[in-house]
Design a protein around this motif. Structure first.
Motif, PDB file in Angstrom:
ATOM      1  N   GLU A 176      48.474 -51.495  57.972  1.00 47.43           N
ATOM      2  CA  GLU A 176      48.221 -50.293  58.794  1.00 47.43           C
ATOM      3  C   GLU A 176      47.536 -50.646  60.107  1.00 47.43           C
ATOM      4  N   ARG A 177      46.832 -51.776  60.117  1.00 49.30           N
ATOM      5  CA  ARG A 177      46.160 -52.183  61.360  1.00 49.30           C
ATOM      6  C   ARG A 177      46.972 -53.222  62.152  1.00 49.30           C
ATOM      7  N   GLY A 178      48.250 -53.372  61.788  1.00 48.76           N
ATOM      8  CA  GLY A 178      49.149 -54.177  62.627  1.00 48.76           C
ATOM      9  C   GLY A 178      49.169 -55.666  62.326  1.00 48.76           C
ATOM     10  N   VAL A 179      48.785 -56.051  61.096  1.00 43.33           N
ATOM     11  CA  VAL A 179      48.855 -57.473  60.724  1.00 43.33           C
ATOM     12  C   VAL A 179      49.778 -57.609  59.513  1.00 43.33           C
ATOM     13  N   TYR A 180      50.851 -58.379  59.675  1.00 43.12           N
ATOM     14  CA  TYR A 180      51.815 -58.553  58.579  1.00 43.12           C
ATOM     15  C   TYR A 180      51.497 -59.817  57.789  1.00 43.12           C
ATOM     16  N   MET A 218      52.782 -61.168  63.289  1.00 38.63           N
ATOM     17  CA  MET A 218      53.388 -61.760  62.098  1.00 38.63           C
ATOM     18  C   MET A 218      52.509 -62.913  61.608  1.00 38.63           C
ATOM     19  N   ALA A 219      51.873 -62.723  60.464  1.00 46.38           N
ATOM     20  CA  ALA A 219      51.092 -63.812  59.856  1.00 46.38           C
ATOM     21  C   ALA A 219      51.608 -64.061  58.447  1.00 46.38           C
ATOM     22  N   GLY A 220      52.947 -63.960  58.323  1.00 46.83           N
ATOM     23  CA  GLY A 220      53.519 -64.149  56.993  1.00 46.83           C
ATOM     24  C   GLY A 220      54.886 -64.801  57.066  1.00 46.83           C
ATOM     25  N   SER A 221      55.123 -65.584  58.107  1.00 47.14           N
ATOM     26  CA  SER A 221      56.437 -66.209  58.263  1.00 47.14           C
ATOM     27  C   SER A 221      56.324 -67.714  58.028  1.00 47.14           C
ATOM     28  N   ASN A 222      57.455 -68.340  57.701  1.00 41.99           N
ATOM     29  CA  ASN A 222      57.486 -69.805  57.555  1.00 41.99           C
ATOM     30  C   ASN A 222      58.111 -70.475  58.783  1.00 41.99           C
ATOM     31  N   ASN A 223      58.197 -69.735  59.873  1.00 43.73           N
ATOM     32  CA  ASN A 223      58.757 -70.246  61.132  1.00 43.73           C
ATOM     33  C   ASN A 223      57.645 -71.064  61.815  1.00 43.73           C
ATOM     34  N   TYR A 224      57.211 -72.140  61.120  1.00 42.93           N
ATOM     35  CA  TYR A 224      55.957 -72.813  61.473  1.00 42.93           C
ATOM     36  C   TYR A 224      55.857 -73.265  62.928  1.00 42.93           C
ATOM     37  N   LEU A 225      56.960 -73.741  63.488  1.00 40.92           N
ATOM     38  CA  LEU A 225      56.879 -74.260  64.860  1.00 40.92           C
ATOM     39  C   LEU A 225      57.347 -73.221  65.874  1.00 40.92           C
ATOM     40  N   GLY A 226      57.661 -72.022  65.388  1.00 48.54           N
ATOM     41  CA  GLY A 226      58.077 -70.939  66.289  1.00 48.54           C
ATOM     42  C   GLY A 226      59.437 -71.182  66.907  1.00 48.54           C
ATOM     43  N   LEU A 227      60.249 -72.041  66.286  1.00 49.33           N
ATOM     44  CA  LEU A 227      61.522 -72.408  66.909  1.00 49.33           C
ATOM     45  C   LEU A 227      62.668 -71.436  66.598  1.00 49.33           C
ATOM     46  N   ALA A 228      62.452 -70.539  65.632  1.00 52.42           N
ATOM     47  CA  ALA A 228      63.549 -69.639  65.255  1.00 52.42           C
ATOM     48  C   ALA A 228      63.911 -68.685  66.393  1.00 52.42           C
ATOM     49  N   ASN A 252      39.390 -60.949  62.752  1.00 56.36           N
ATOM     50  CA  ASN A 252      38.459 -59.810  62.852  1.00 56.36           C
ATOM     51  C   ASN A 252      38.869 -58.659  61.939  1.00 56.36           C
ATOM     52  N   ILE A 253      40.165 -58.334  61.959  1.00 58.94           N
ATOM     53  CA  ILE A 253      40.644 -57.218  61.121  1.00 58.94           C
ATOM     54  C   ILE A 253      40.463 -57.570  59.641  1.00 58.94           C
ATOM     55  N   SER A 254      40.763 -58.812  59.271  1.00 55.94           N
ATOM     56  CA  SER A 254      40.625 -59.223  57.860  1.00 55.94           C
ATOM     57  C   SER A 254      39.164 -59.137  57.436  1.00 55.94           C
ATOM     58  N   GLU A 255      38.259 -59.523  58.339  1.00 58.81           N
ATOM     59  CA  GLU A 255      36.830 -59.480  57.976  1.00 58.81           C
ATOM     60  C   GLU A 255      36.398 -58.025  57.729  1.00 58.81           C
ATOM     61  N   GLU A 256      36.778 -57.137  58.661  1.00 54.01           N
ATOM     62  CA  GLU A 256      36.373 -55.726  58.501  1.00 54.01           C
ATOM     63  C   GLU A 256      36.940 -55.124  57.214  1.00 54.01           C
ATOM     64  N   GLU A 257      38.235 -55.342  56.989  1.00 55.44           N
ATOM     65  CA  GLU A 257      38.874 -54.727  55.810  1.00 55.44           C
ATOM     66  C   GLU A 257      38.428 -55.424  54.520  1.00 55.44           C
ATOM     67  N   GLY A 258      38.214 -56.735  54.592  1.00 52.43           N
ATOM     68  CA  GLY A 258      37.733 -57.479  53.411  1.00 52.43           C
ATOM     69  C   GLY A 258      36.367 -56.977  52.974  1.00 52.43           C
ATOM     70  N   LYS A 259      35.493 -56.695  53.950  1.00 52.94           N
ATOM     71  CA  LYS A 259      34.149 -56.179  53.636  1.00 52.94           C
ATOM     72  C   LYS A 259      34.263 -54.769  53.058  1.00 52.94           C
ATOM     73  N   ARG A 260      35.086 -53.942  53.711  1.00 51.00           N
ATOM     74  CA  ARG A 260      35.229 -52.548  53.281  1.00 51.00           C
ATOM     75  C   ARG A 260      35.701 -52.469  51.831  1.00 51.00           C
ATOM     76  N   LEU A 261      36.590 -53.409  51.443  1.00 54.15           N
ATOM     77  CA  LEU A 261      37.151 -53.346  50.080  1.00 54.15           C
ATOM     78  C   LEU A 261      36.360 -54.206  49.086  1.00 54.15           C
ATOM     79  N   GLY A 262      35.267 -54.794  49.554  1.00 54.31           N
ATOM     80  CA  GLY A 262      34.430 -55.583  48.641  1.00 54.31           C
ATOM     81  C   GLY A 262      35.058 -56.907  48.227  1.00 54.31           C
ATOM     82  N   ILE A 263      35.955 -57.432  49.072  1.00 54.89           N
ATOM     83  CA  ILE A 263      36.582 -58.722  48.735  1.00 54.89           C
ATOM     84  C   ILE A 263      35.672 -59.871  49.186  1.00 54.89           C
ATOM     85  N   ILE A 264      34.963 -59.641  50.289  1.00 53.80           N
ATOM     86  CA  ILE A 264      34.018 -60.671  50.766  1.00 53.80           C
ATOM     87  C   ILE A 264      32.614 -60.052  50.864  1.00 53.80           C
TER      88      ILE A 264
END
Ligand code: PLP
Length: 410
Positions: free
Chosen positions: A360-364, A57-67, A398-410
């Motif tokens: 699809e690669r397991g990062v939300y 989960m990289a899209g939550s606002n549970n910043y301190l993980g207390l939820a 790592n996943i963001s770098e691979e997919e970012g390169k593949r899609l021409g974002i970086i």
């Protein structure tokens, strides 16, 4: 007056026409790239299960993980056992518990204000406090990137009282704020409203400069600390602490749905201002109060933040790691300085494709498009928690770098 004929009625449009014409979501679902309303099947903090698959989960606002903290969960259960599941009424009438007042006293002490008042959501806190404070001939000044709930509070105020003027300044641009303040006519009060941390951009309001301008123009400052409390400052006390106490707002608002691991919100300020809001905020008076489980959880989360500043420090270390990591790969992280790390892409379709690849690669993560951001300002909003492990963070990078390169974002 003559009665309208049946022919006149036949030309009338149907109120549901707009619903029948709205096909974008259906098309996205059919194309397999509809990202919203995805049900989470189980939640363990930094890991969730969606569609039967474990994801980071990289899209939550549970910043301190207390939820998901055991102590917070137990506090919610204890509150239910003592007070039941609902307050069954508004704060004004039968819906005030001793527990609401205990939370309000502790919050006021934590943020260094005289008094605090809780609402059932953060959204309602902004709606209630802003609409109560703005009256005839008053002026409200907002940053162009202020949260929607702030704008809705202003819309509610203007629905109740027509003669309220709205002025907007360019995001975090102090020269523009000065220009706006200079043009405001002398009659009526001025309220400047800002996010402490901007929810999509992850940058921080220039509170000391804004305070100085407010004092020069005899304006009051209202600070929304939704993404700042528990996140900024050595002890998580937010934007004021981030700037070493150099400037204070006149009134502060925050939600419990982020670092405070619950749902609800509060405003804090001088005792007189809070007492006024208590008697004039329609979302407080005409809606049922924050339920016992939510108060119990927020009280325990507040206690833990006070006892464990190391959580805040870990979150700040993670934020730096991710900002440096993404920035170093060539992603555009804009002006972010917090655990909200946006990856600015611009184009909606590319943003959805990148979101899908990460999913699809397991990062939300969360794709954000207009109107939540300005037109052509589409971005992937990533956000982090103190409970993320370094392995999880490295996998996201790592996943963001691979997919970012593949899609021409970086
Ligand atoms: C800056 C800001 N203010 C207020 C709110 C509303 O809070 P809640 O979601 O707890 O109602 C949010 C939540 O998205 C927010 O980001």
């Amino acid at each position: 007056m003559s009665t309208p004929s049946p022919t006149m009625h036949s030309t009338r449009s149907d109120i549901f026409d707009k619903c029948n014409d709205f096909v974008e979501a259906e098309e996205a679902r059919a194309g397999g790239w509809y990202p919203y309303f995805r049900p989470i099947e189980s939640n363990r903090g930094s890991k969730v299960v969606i569609e039967g698959r474990e994801m980071i989960m990289a899209g939550s606002n549970n910043y301190l993980g207390l939820a998901f903290d055991e102590r917070v969960r137990e506090a919610a259960i204890r509150a239910v056992e003592k007070y039941g599941t609902s307050c069954s009424g508004s704060r004004f009438m039968n819906g005030t518990l001793a527990l609401h007042e205990e939370l309000e006293e502790k919050l006021a002490r934590f943020v260094g204000m005289e008094a605090a008042l809780t609402f059932t959501t953060g959204y309602q806190s902004n709606l209630g406090a802003i609409s109560a404070l703005l009256g005839r001939n008053d002026h409200v000044v907002t940053d162009k990137l202020d949260h929607a709930s702030i704008m809705d509070g202003i819309f509610l105020a203007r629905g109740i009282q027509k003669e309220i003027s709205l002025h907007r300044f360019k995001h975090n641009d102090m020269a523009d704020l000065r220009k706006v303040l200079e043009k405001i006519p002398p009659a009526g009060g001025i309220l400047i409203i800002l996010d402490g941390v901007f929810s999509m951009e992850g940058d921080i309001a220039l509170l000391p400069e804004i305070r100085a301008l407010a004092d020069e123009f005899k304006a009051r400052v209202y600070l929304d600390e939704a993404h700042a409390l528990g996140v900024l400052g050595a002890t998580g006390r937010g934007t004021v602490e981030h700037f070493n106490g150099r400037a204070k707002p006149d009134i502060m608002m925050c939600t419990f749905s982020k670092a405070l691991a619950s749902i609800g919100g509060f405003v804090a300020g001088s005792a007189r201002v809070i007492d006024y809001i208590r008697h004039f905020a329609r979302p407080l008076i005409f809606s049922a109060s924050m339920p016992p489980a939510a108060i119990g959880a927020a009280l325990e989360a507040l206690h833990i933040i006070g006892q464990e500043p190391q959580r805040v420090h870990r979150l700040q270390t993670i934020a730096k790691k991710m900002l440096d990591g993404f920035g170093g790969m060539g992603f555009d992280v804009g002006t972010a300085e917090t655990p909200i790390v946006p990856l600015h892409i611009g184009d909606n379709q590319k943003t959805f494709l990148f979101w899908k690849a990460l999913f699809e690669r397991g990062v939300y993560v969360n794709p954000v498009i207009a109107p939540a951001v300005p037109p052509n300002g589409a971005l992937i909003r990533t956000s982090y928690m103190a409970v993320h492990t370094d392995e999880e963070l490295d996998a996201i990078l790592n996943i963001s770098e691979e997919e970012g390169k593949r899609l021409g974002i970086i």
